[in-house]
Design an enzyme around this catalytic site. Sequence first.
Site, PDB file in Angstrom:
ATOM      1  N   CYS A 121       0.863  -1.171   0.000  1.00 53.84           N
ATOM      2  CA  CYS A 121       0.000   0.000   0.000  1.00 53.84           C
ATOM      3  C   CYS A 121       0.903   1.224   0.000  1.00 53.84           C
ATOM      4  CB  CYS A 121      -0.909   0.001   1.234  1.00 53.84           C
ATOM      5  SG  CYS A 121      -1.892   1.503   1.423  1.00 53.84           S
TER       6      CYS A 121
ATOM      7  N   GLU B 197      -3.923   0.929  -5.820  1.00 51.39           N
ATOM      8  CA  GLU B 197      -3.003  -0.123  -6.230  1.00 51.39           C
ATOM      9  C   GLU B 197      -2.891  -0.081  -7.751  1.00 51.39           C
ATOM     10  OE1 GLU B 197      -0.236  -1.630  -5.503  1.00 51.39           O
ATOM     11  OE2 GLU B 197      -1.231  -2.264  -3.652  1.00 51.39           O
TER      12      GLU B 197
END
Length: 240
Positions: free
Chosen positions: A2, A109
């Site tokens: 992340c 992402e």
Amino acid sequence: MCGRFAVDKDTNELIEEFVAAGGDVHDWAPSWNLAPTQQVPVVIESVKTGELVRRLETARWSLVPGWSKSLTMKFPTFNARSETAAEKSTFSASVKSKRAIIPASGYYEWHTDPVTKKKTPFYIHSGNDETLAFAGLYSWWKDHSKAEDDPTSWNLTATILTSDAVDDLLDIHDRNPVPLPREWWGRWLDPATVGDQDFVDAAVQAALPVAGSLEIREVAPLPFQGEGPELIRPVTKAGQ
């Protein structure tokens, strides 16, 4: 992993959501483009004057252990692999008693096409717009170049735990943050609970249903710098 995330709540909303006392959050404002080393909101619990207090703070997103000689580490520490966090010297002390929740509206992402190598950004979030509670760790780092009584010498730093991606997210990336269910918030934060690898593993298992329920939408390329809710708007395909 992340590497970018969003928090669209203001200070008061986060305090209400996580039943936390106001801490050092005077500089916090909602953001849709949080990057490593920036200040991010964190929820922590610690004992003050004999009483356990849950509070909202801001922390530098990249954990720095107290033994480090510099605020800048030689390797990235904005994420910590849940499978090995308890044994890594950078994170082990924090696993034991300095665990945090990092609130998030969602995270970004990038999927890399195996042939063209083109990276496509996606925004991953709760379908009902609930605030996600990422399992994290924190550490206080002291700048010894400053005077002992200088309050700015102490730096609160934090990391987000990641795990193997659930099946629903594997097409995007092979790792995802660990989004704790509400019933785990107090257990994760409690500094009286001595954390170890089994404890972290149990938290990851508890987070699987939450991770599997998240929704995914393609978004426009994320600017290196830039801000606003337009960053999470879905891409409109031609003909739609």
